[in-house]
Scaffold this motif. Structure first.
Motif, short mmCIF file in Angstrom:
data_model
loop_
_atom_site.label_atom_id
_atom_site.label_comp_id
_atom_site.label_asym_id
_atom_site.label_seq_id
_atom_site.Cartn_x
_atom_site.Cartn_y
_atom_site.Cartn_z
N LYS A 6 1.03 -1.11 0.27
CA LYS A 6 0.10 -0.13 -0.39
C LYS A 6 0.66 1.34 -0.13
O LYS A 6 0.69 2.80 -0.95
N ALA A 10 1.22 3.72 -2.64
CA ALA A 10 0.86 4.98 -2.94
C ALA A 10 1.38 6.45 -3.20
O ALA A 10 1.41 7.66 -3.55
N SER A 13 1.52 6.43 -7.47
CA SER A 13 0.39 7.34 -7.04
C SER A 13 1.37 9.19 -7.08
O SER A 13 0.71 9.95 -7.73
N SER A 14 2.00 9.04 -6.02
CA SER A 14 2.18 10.72 -5.95
C SER A 14 3.03 10.97 -7.10
O SER A 14 3.22 11.78 -7.30
N CYS A 39 -4.63 15.10 -12.88
CA CYS A 39 -4.91 13.84 -13.12
C CYS A 39 -5.90 12.83 -14.28
O CYS A 39 -5.01 12.11 -14.56
N GLY A 47 -10.43 12.12 -6.54
CA GLY A 47 -9.87 11.42 -5.96
C GLY A 47 -8.75 11.18 -5.19
O GLY A 47 -8.03 11.29 -3.82
N ALA A 48 -8.24 10.51 -6.20
CA ALA A 48 -6.30 10.29 -5.70
C ALA A 48 -5.60 11.06 -5.39
O ALA A 48 -4.60 11.70 -4.66
N PHE A 50 -7.12 14.43 -4.52
CA PHE A 50 -7.34 15.39 -2.82
C PHE A 50 -6.34 14.52 -1.29
O PHE A 50 -6.46 14.67 -1.08
N HIS A 51 -6.36 12.85 -1.80
CA HIS A 51 -5.90 12.13 -0.79
C HIS A 51 -4.72 12.88 -0.40
O HIS A 51 -3.74 12.56 0.16
N HIS A 52 -3.87 13.24 -1.67
CA HIS A 52 -2.44 13.29 -1.53
C HIS A 52 -2.27 15.07 -1.30
O HIS A 52 -1.18 15.46 -0.57
#
Length: 207
Positions: A6, A10, A13-14, A39, A47-48, A50-52
């Motif tokens: 995980k 992460a 993706s960042s 994006c 969503g990805a 704003f997760h980061h």
């Protein structure tokens, strides 16, 4: 999926988002770059994003650090950095900057210069990040210039720090002209003049 997997996902993706932000902002400018554009370039969802990152500004500040770290790695690996003569390293830096004027404009122009011109007043945190990383890059060059000055021009009144910052002013101006003329030739010409300038500042071996 275990915790290590995980974490790696992460991180990946960042990095994709930061690479995308660098490309989109260099292409469009900070204001015109939308979260949706970043994006889409990264192939990830909002969503990805704003997760980061809490905001587009937060992403831009992180992208500045990411861009600077990649630049440090690029210049550390450049052959000129291993030259024993400090003057040769200074001139080699300029030659290397000219050599990497390759590809489309967004691929060789500077993210930091692009953002700070546009956001210096409206986004103080972006201005501060750009100032930090431009100054840190200049500081790396200033170390070579200081060594070369001690050998070739010890009595000159100029400082290595001012000469290094001048080199960045030439580079950023060269990138603006490359955008205006839509091609790298004018930037290459500016770097040729910068090389001649350093040759004048560091004229002869006094050892």
């Amino acid at each position: 999926m275990n915790m290590d997997t995980k974490t790696e996902a992460a991180r990946a993706s960042s990095t994709k988002l930061l690479d995308a932000a660098v490309h989109v902002i260099r292409s469009k400018g900070y204001s015109a770059a939308r979260v949706e554009d970043i994006c889409a370039e990264a192939g990830l969802t909002k969503g990805a994003f704003f997760h980061h990152f809490a905001s587009k500004e937060a992403c831009a500040i992180a992208a500045a650090a990411h861009f600077a770290a990649n630049a440090d790695a690029l210049f550390d690996a450049a052959p000129y950095s291993l030259l024993p003569d400090p003057k040769a390293r200074v001139l080699g830096y300029v030659d290397f900057r000219k050599a990497i004027l390759q590809g489309e404009l967004p691929q060789f122009t500077c993210l930091l210069g692009t953002m700070v011109q546009e956001a210096y007043e409206s986004h103080p945190a972006i201005r501060a990040a750009c100032d930090r990383y431009i100054s840190e890059h200049a500081g790396r060059l200033a170390a070579d210039i200081a060594e070369a000055k001690a050998r070739y021009a010890p009595d000159a009144a100029w400082t290595p720090e001012s000469a290094a910052l001048y080199s960045q002013a030439v580079l950023q101006g060269a990138f603006i002209l490359a955008k205006a003329k839509h091609g790298p030739k004018v930037a290459a010409d500016c770097l040729d003049h910068l090389r001649r300038y350093f040759e004048t500042l560091l004229p002869a071996d006094r050892s």
